[in-house]
Design an enzyme around this catalytic site. Sequence first.
Site, PDB file in Angstrom:
ATOM      1  N   HIS A 307       0.729  -1.211   0.077  1.00 26.73           N
ATOM      2  CA  HIS A 307      -0.016  -0.022   0.013  1.00 26.73           C
ATOM      3  C   HIS A 307       0.807   1.239  -0.214  1.00 26.73           C
ATOM      4  CE1 HIS A 307      -3.069   2.877   1.095  1.00 26.73           C
ATOM      5  NE2 HIS A 307      -3.807   2.209   0.664  1.00 26.73           N
ATOM      6  N   ASP A 364      -7.847  -5.216  -0.367  1.00 31.69           N
ATOM      7  CA  ASP A 364      -8.362  -6.076  -1.422  1.00 31.69           C
ATOM      8  C   ASP A 364      -8.069  -7.530  -1.057  1.00 31.69           C
ATOM      9  OD1 ASP A 364      -7.546  -3.467  -3.329  1.00 31.69           O
ATOM     10  OD2 ASP A 364      -9.787  -3.966  -3.169  1.00 31.69           O
TER      11      ASP A 364
HETATM   12  C1  SDX Z   1      -6.202   0.292  -3.182  1.00 33.82           C
HETATM   13  O1  SDX Z   1      -4.358   4.501  -2.158  1.00 33.82           O
HETATM   14  C2  SDX Z   1      -5.239   3.832  -1.649  1.00 33.82           C
HETATM   15  O2  SDX Z   1      -5.763   4.314  -0.498  1.00 33.82           O
HETATM   16  C3  SDX Z   1      -5.879   2.657  -2.388  1.00 33.82           C
HETATM   17  C4  SDX Z   1      -6.660   2.009  -1.639  1.00 33.82           C
HETATM   18  C5  SDX Z   1      -8.216   2.955  -1.249  1.00 33.82           C
HETATM   19  O3  SDX Z   1      -8.980   2.329  -0.283  1.00 33.82           O
HETATM   20  O4  SDX Z   1      -8.558   3.609  -2.301  1.00 33.82           O
HETATM   21  O5  SDX Z   1      -6.314   1.532  -0.289  1.00 33.82           O
HETATM   22  C6  SDX Z   1      -7.127   0.697  -2.256  1.00 33.82           C
HETATM   23  O6  SDX Z   1      -5.932   0.483  -4.083  1.00 33.82           O
HETATM   24  C7  SDX Z   1      -5.198  -0.872  -2.394  1.00 33.82           C
HETATM   25  C8  SDX Z   1      -4.016  -1.386  -3.161  1.00 33.82           C
HETATM   26  C9  SDX Z   1      -4.528  -2.397  -4.222  1.00 33.82           C
HETATM   27  N1  SDX Z   1      -3.436  -2.785  -5.220  1.00 33.82           N
HETATM   28  C10 SDX Z   1      -2.916  -4.060  -4.831  1.00 33.82           C
HETATM   29  O7  SDX Z   1      -2.889  -4.849  -4.042  1.00 33.82           O
HETATM   30  C11 SDX Z   1      -1.785  -4.326  -6.135  1.00 33.82           C
HETATM   31  C12 SDX Z   1      -0.547  -4.946  -5.391  1.00 33.82           C
HETATM   32  N2  SDX Z   1       0.123  -3.889  -4.992  1.00 33.82           N
HETATM   33  C13 SDX Z   1       0.875  -3.029  -5.444  1.00 33.82           C
HETATM   34  O8  SDX Z   1       0.965  -3.004  -6.813  1.00 33.82           O
HETATM   35  C14 SDX Z   1       1.798  -1.962  -4.762  1.00 33.82           C
HETATM   36  O9  SDX Z   1       1.886  -2.448  -3.372  1.00 33.82           O
HETATM   37  C15 SDX Z   1       0.632  -0.660  -4.657  1.00 33.82           C
HETATM   38  C16 SDX Z   1       0.393  -0.197  -5.953  1.00 33.82           C
HETATM   39  C17 SDX Z   1      -0.474  -0.843  -3.780  1.00 33.82           C
HETATM   40  C18 SDX Z   1       1.495   0.599  -4.006  1.00 33.82           C
HETATM   41  O10 SDX Z   1       2.627   0.787  -4.712  1.00 33.82           O
HETATM   42  P1  SDX Z   1       3.704   1.688  -4.592  1.00 33.82           P
HETATM   43  O11 SDX Z   1       3.563   2.353  -3.232  1.00 33.82           O
HETATM   44  O12 SDX Z   1       3.857   2.421  -5.674  1.00 33.82           O
HETATM   45  O13 SDX Z   1       5.005   0.933  -4.154  1.00 33.82           O
HETATM   46  P2  SDX Z   1       5.985   0.543  -5.003  1.00 33.82           P
HETATM   47  O14 SDX Z   1       5.422   0.009  -6.392  1.00 33.82           O
HETATM   48  O15 SDX Z   1       6.892   1.536  -5.586  1.00 33.82           O
HETATM   49  O16 SDX Z   1       6.597  -0.681  -4.594  1.00 33.82           O
HETATM   50  C19 SDX Z   1       7.685  -0.509  -3.695  1.00 33.82           C
HETATM   51  C20 SDX Z   1       8.466  -1.830  -3.605  1.00 33.82           C
HETATM   52  C21 SDX Z   1       8.885  -2.283  -5.060  1.00 33.82           C
HETATM   53  O17 SDX Z   1      10.167  -2.981  -4.962  1.00 33.82           O
HETATM   54  P3  SDX Z   1      11.388  -2.374  -5.107  1.00 33.82           P
HETATM   55  O18 SDX Z   1      11.622  -1.818  -6.534  1.00 33.82           O
HETATM   56  O19 SDX Z   1      11.778  -1.300  -3.856  1.00 33.82           O
HETATM   57  O20 SDX Z   1      12.546  -3.526  -5.067  1.00 33.82           O
HETATM   58  O21 SDX Z   1       7.728  -2.760  -3.121  1.00 33.82           O
HETATM   59  C22 SDX Z   1       7.323  -3.722  -4.304  1.00 33.82           C
HETATM   60  C23 SDX Z   1       7.950  -3.006  -5.510  1.00 33.82           C
HETATM   61  O22 SDX Z   1       8.448  -4.113  -6.414  1.00 33.82           O
HETATM   62  N3  SDX Z   1       5.970  -4.305  -4.173  1.00 33.82           N
HETATM   63  C24 SDX Z   1       5.734  -5.589  -4.363  1.00 33.82           C
HETATM   64  C25 SDX Z   1       4.198  -5.535  -4.425  1.00 33.82           C
HETATM   65  N4  SDX Z   1       3.875  -4.033  -3.925  1.00 33.82           N
HETATM   66  C26 SDX Z   1       4.882  -3.588  -4.057  1.00 33.82           C
HETATM   67  N5  SDX Z   1       6.308  -6.741  -4.813  1.00 33.82           N
HETATM   68  C27 SDX Z   1       5.388  -7.784  -4.810  1.00 33.82           C
HETATM   69  N6  SDX Z   1       4.117  -7.870  -4.698  1.00 33.82           N
HETATM   70  C28 SDX Z   1       3.619  -6.528  -4.425  1.00 33.82           C
HETATM   71  N7  SDX Z   1       2.005  -6.452  -4.120  1.00 33.82           N
END
Ligand code: SDX
Length: 428
Positions: A307, A364
């Site tokens: 998140h 989710d």
């Molecule tokens: C919602 O914003 C809100 O409030 C949203 C929400 C709401 O109520 O409106 O809470 C609802 O959208 C919840 C999130 C649902 N999405 C997912 O579950 C999809 C999977 N999660 C990710 O794609 C990710 O965690 C996000 C999109 C939720 C957040 O992404 P960020 O903050 O941009 O973080 P990032 O992509 O830069 O990740 C940071 C690191 C990375 O690794 P490094 O480059 O540092 O090595 O964490 C890793 C990412 O690769 N990472 C994951 C991961 N999420 C982040 N690795 C594996 N699996 C994951 N799910």
Amino acid sequence: MSKIATLEIDGNKYEFPIIEGTENEFGIDIKALRGSTGGVTTIDPGYKNTGSCESAITFLDGEKGILRYRGYSIEELAEKADFLEVCYLLIFGELPTAEQLEKFDKDIKEESHVDEDMKKILDGFPKSAHPMGVLSSLTSALIAFNPGSVDVDSEEEMYGAIVKILAKFPVLAAWTMRKRKSLPLDYGDNSLGYVENLHKMMFARPNQSYVADKIVNDALDKLLILHADHEQNCSTSTVRIVGSSHAGLFASLSAGISALWGPLHGGANQAVIEMLEAIKADGGDTAKYIAKAKDKNDPFRLMGFGHRVYKNFDPRAKIIKKSAEEVLGSLGIEDPVLDIAKGLAEVALKDEYFVKRKLYPNVDFYSGIIYRALGIPTEMFTVMFALGRLPGWIAQWREMRLRKEPIGRPRQIYIGENYRAFKSISER
Ligand code: SDX
């Protein structure tokens, strides 16, 4: 915390006020940045460090896993309030009195009809159309049948548009599901409560009497409350920026629905179940999928994990996980994907990759398991998210308009070609 931030560029010092919120948050007010520095701007892809507004609606503390709507904790609201009360609270700022709630409910019910010609628009979609695309289109199409809901400047005019969309949106959402199932379109029953009526519109069958199930409706009510608002997330920011051009509430909501559809945002609830089903089909090998999620060369992400704000548990995920166990138990449902989800979470929460990046289950991760137990098809999960988020989007749009926020128009740093003279085609 100091009240002033000082920036030094080429030996010149620039001071900017630091504003403080009511929950120990601080923001550098850079409204004068470009003007005082001769055009220097900031860059912050994804707005990870940038506040777009001051808001009094929802407070999150990502480190402590706190979520409050207008000061009330999500835990208490999920336990003690119903969804219509939470709609009123988010939009107008206070929990309603019995009289206020009765009038709100009456005003909404008076608007619960949807123009018959809207069915012609729905007819144009193939049954295979994703419900989120249909819902976004129908929400925008509503404008044509409610032109008075566009140019709303007074609180009274806004109220008229708000009760209209609160009334009609559940009808449209139910229609998106019934379309896929080739069921006649249902208009619901104004003698029922808001959530009971939604469930009836979704599930009533012709030639069969409809029997409401309290366990199901209570679970649905709680899920909608948990999804109702979440400060400046992607879809809410979309609603605010579209609304800032005064495009109207329905157009802003239609844009917000499209933003929510994405699998990185609200679409994750559908992606989680699809992921869990794939793991189940692959013999339930959670270790394999944890490894894939950690592999930078593998595009696979653990959907429902991570998140932007919560760097600790998502309080909603905790409540939903508990509710999933209660609902499945009460309904006597054994769903193997719940065990797979718990197994994944258990492994991930001890794994260095996830711990270091503070990746926890989000809203989710478990929600789809309850939706499925309630008989809601997977492709409808994000529509359920939109139904919950509707009051939050409305509240944020109303706050932005009442505060007379300027049109949203971010700047950029250009990295393209410098000036070059035009070449005729023979010279290229
Ligand atoms: C919602 O914003 C809100 O409030 C949203 C929400 C709401 O109520 O409106 O809470 C609802 O959208 C919840 C999130 C649902 N999405 C997912 O579950 C999809 C999977 N999660 C990710 O794609 C990710 O965690 C996000 C999109 C939720 C957040 O992404 P960020 O903050 O941009 O973080 P990032 O992509 O830069 O990740 C940071 C690191 C990375 O690794 P490094 O480059 O540092 O090595 O964490 C890793 C990412 O690769 N990472 C994951 C991961 N999420 C982040 N690795 C594996 N699996 C994951 N799910």
